[in-house]
Scaffold this active site. Structure first.
Site, PDB file in Angstrom:
ATOM      1  N   ARG A   1     -20.147  -2.356-117.576  1.00 32.70           N
ATOM      2  CA  ARG A   1     -19.453  -1.108-117.907  1.00 32.70           C
ATOM      3  C   ARG A   1     -20.394  -0.048-118.472  1.00 32.70           C
ATOM      4  O   ARG A   1     -20.048   1.130-118.513  1.00 32.70           O
ATOM      5  CB  ARG A   1     -18.329  -1.385-118.910  1.00 32.70           C
ATOM      6  CG  ARG A   1     -17.314  -2.392-118.393  1.00 32.70           C
ATOM      7  CD  ARG A   1     -16.205  -2.626-119.387  1.00 32.70           C
ATOM      8  NE  ARG A   1     -15.430  -1.429-119.646  1.00 32.70           N
ATOM      9  CZ  ARG A   1     -14.397  -1.367-120.496  1.00 32.70           C
ATOM     10  NH1 ARG A   1     -14.042  -2.443-121.170  1.00 32.70           N
ATOM     11  NH2 ARG A   1     -13.744  -0.233-120.678  1.00 32.70           N
TER      12      ARG A   1
ATOM     13  N   LYS B   1     -16.410  -0.425 -95.739  1.00 34.86           N
ATOM     14  CA  LYS B   1     -17.702   0.283 -95.734  1.00 34.86           C
ATOM     15  C   LYS B   1     -17.650   1.506 -94.821  1.00 34.86           C
ATOM     16  O   LYS B   1     -18.069   2.604 -95.209  1.00 34.86           O
ATOM     17  CB  LYS B   1     -18.818  -0.670 -95.271  1.00 34.86           C
ATOM     18  CG  LYS B   1     -19.010  -1.890 -96.147  1.00 34.86           C
ATOM     19  CD  LYS B   1     -20.183  -2.731 -95.691  1.00 34.86           C
ATOM     20  CE  LYS B   1     -19.949  -3.340 -94.314  1.00 34.86           C
ATOM     21  NZ  LYS B   1     -18.842  -4.317 -94.297  1.00 34.86           N
TER      22      LYS B   1
ATOM     23  N   GLY C   1     -14.547  -5.804 -93.312  1.00 35.10           N
ATOM     24  CA  GLY C   1     -13.204  -5.338 -93.625  1.00 35.10           C
ATOM     25  C   GLY C   1     -13.031  -4.821 -95.034  1.00 35.10           C
ATOM     26  O   GLY C   1     -11.922  -4.435 -95.421  1.00 35.10           O
TER      27      GLY C   1
ATOM     28  N   GLU D   1     -17.167   2.377 -85.962  1.00 37.29           N
ATOM     29  CA  GLU D   1     -15.952   1.624 -85.644  1.00 37.29           C
ATOM     30  C   GLU D   1     -15.015   1.681 -86.837  1.00 37.29           C
ATOM     31  O   GLU D   1     -15.331   1.165 -87.910  1.00 37.29           O
ATOM     32  CB  GLU D   1     -16.290   0.169 -85.314  1.00 37.29           C
ATOM     33  CG  GLU D   1     -15.048  -0.665 -85.028  1.00 37.29           C
ATOM     34  CD  GLU D   1     -15.340  -2.144 -84.959  1.00 37.29           C
ATOM     35  OE1 GLU D   1     -14.366  -2.934 -84.885  1.00 37.29           O
ATOM     36  OE2 GLU D   1     -16.527  -2.523 -84.996  1.00 37.29           O
TER      37      GLU D   1
ATOM     38  N   HIS E   1     -25.931  -6.353 -91.665  1.00 40.48           N
ATOM     39  CA  HIS E   1     -24.611  -5.801 -91.364  1.00 40.48           C
ATOM     40  C   HIS E   1     -24.214  -4.869 -92.501  1.00 40.48           C
ATOM     41  O   HIS E   1     -24.022  -5.297 -93.639  1.00 40.48           O
ATOM     42  CB  HIS E   1     -23.587  -6.930 -91.231  1.00 40.48           C
ATOM     43  CG  HIS E   1     -22.182  -6.441 -91.020  1.00 40.48           C
ATOM     44  ND1 HIS E   1     -21.788  -5.800 -89.858  1.00 40.48           N
ATOM     45  CD2 HIS E   1     -21.100  -6.470 -91.825  1.00 40.48           C
ATOM     46  CE1 HIS E   1     -20.515  -5.483 -89.956  1.00 40.48           C
ATOM     47  NE2 HIS E   1     -20.072  -5.869 -91.138  1.00 40.48           N
TER      48      HIS E   1
ATOM     49  N   ASP F   1     -22.691  -0.389 -88.924  1.00 37.06           N
ATOM     50  CA  ASP F   1     -22.497  -1.771 -88.490  1.00 37.06           C
ATOM     51  C   ASP F   1     -23.794  -2.580 -88.494  1.00 37.06           C
ATOM     52  O   ASP F   1     -23.925  -3.538 -89.241  1.00 37.06           O
ATOM     53  CB  ASP F   1     -21.841  -1.834 -87.104  1.00 37.06           C
ATOM     54  CG  ASP F   1     -21.404  -3.251 -86.759  1.00 37.06           C
ATOM     55  OD1 ASP F   1     -20.840  -3.918 -87.651  1.00 37.06           O
ATOM     56  OD2 ASP F   1     -21.639  -3.688 -85.631  1.00 37.06           O
TER      57      ASP F   1
END
Length: 328
Positions: free
Chosen positions: A252, A167, A164, A211, A146, A185
């Site tokens: 970092r 991406k 959610g 989507e 996914h 997706d």
């Protein structure tokens, strides 16, 4: 359970450009349901001469000009026993290259044994390289993940993260900036040749749709043009998007080169934490360009560390020198 791949499936492959095999069945049609189990080929010259030890009968058998000339000689001499013995094995199929037509006795034996006989106009060397490439692609280990696969500055970037996290929205912004979408997706990943990961859409019909929450399904081809899509791309970088965790310590300096294991192949991976005010598409672009530099042998973090070490060493030497002169 993995679906079996038959000779008929090989004939039905929709191949393009340098993968076209130009195959057609000229005999033994009832054997088209035979299963191809091994992604390799065999030239049966030794078997034709009567040597059957280590005969690789599970492979596709290729008959070129040499084998065809030997068959003509067997036909003239009326010696068919070795050909009959070849077809006594459950070989998947035989293929004649150069547009060669097998002798009648050969076709008759093949029909009796139910083995399909195929023909291609391609020369043996060209056909061999093509069919090996096609078979390796078909039998390659694969998995579906996914995520979103997008090409950024020529680098295949696989965006991963929780549902959610943003991406598709990040990919949409990258499309707006001129990059190309491969899959959204559901991304199907194949491992070719043991170390080469190819990604494509798990659903070819819906592959170039996205989507977007609040907008629904959008057609990338219609919105951005055919220049904004491609069918498949090598995966060279994984970008994992995650919500910013104030308790987590993020790298970092970039000195910790992380990788992600996909089908046994270790792919460079970067983690990008998301919080308001961060421009994620620019960060993804920078990560892709930095990966290109690494492939060219330029490692920015290593060079930075080396410069710091040289500076520290020079400062240390200078301090020791000045301290010694002061003591004198």
């Amino acid at each position: 359970m993995k679906q079996k791949f038959t000779v008929l499936d090989l004939l039905s492959q929709e191949l393009k450009e340098h993968d076209v095999l130009e195959l057609k069945c000229i005999a033994g049609r009832k054997g088209l349901i035979r299963v191809i189990e091994v992604p390799n080929i065999n030239r049966p010259g030794l078997a034709l001469s009567g040597f059957f030890e280590s005969f690789a009968y599970k492979r596709i058998q290729i008959f070129g000009r040499g084998e065809h000339a030997y068959l003509r000689k067997l036909e003239e001499e009326g010696r068919y026993e070795n050909v009959r013995k070849i077809f006594s094995y459950e070989i998947p199929c035989v293929i004649f290259t150069h547009g060669l037509t097998p002798p009648e006795f050969f076709v008759s034996i093949a029909e009796e044994s139910g083995c399909p006989v195929l023909q291609t106009q391609l020369p043996s060397a060209t056909f061999t390289s093509r069919i090996l490439r096609v078979l390796n692609n078909i039998f390659a280990p694969r998995e579906v993940v996914h995520g979103v696969l997008i090409e950024v500055f020529g680098i295949g970037v696989l965006l991963l993260g929780e549902s959610g996290v943003g991406k598709s929205e990040a990919a949409l912004e990258l499309l707006e900036r001129g990059h190309r979408l491969v899959a959204d997706d559901a991304v199907e990943i194949r491992c070719v040749a043991g170390n080469y990961l190819l990604g494509t859409s798990a659903n070819r019909l819906l592959g170039h749709h996205m989507e977007i929450r609040g907008l629904g399904i959008i057609n990338v081809t219609h919105l951005f043009g055919v220049g904004a899509i491609r069918d498949e791309k090598r995966i060279q970088l994984v970008v994992h998007l995650e919500q910013w965790d104030p308790e987590k310590e993020y790298d970092r300096l970039g000195s910790q080169e992380k990788t992600r294991d996909i089908l046994g192949v270790k792919v460079p991976c970067v983690e990008i934490p998301i919080k308001p005010g961060r421009n994620i598409p620019i960060l993804i672009e920078t990560a892709a360009m930095n990966e290109r530099l690494k492939q060219m042998g330029v490692h920015s973090s290593r060079e930075f560390n080396e410069q710091v070490m040289k500076w520290l060493e020079s400062e240390n030497v200078r301090t020791i020198y000045l301290h010694k002169n002061h003591m004198e």
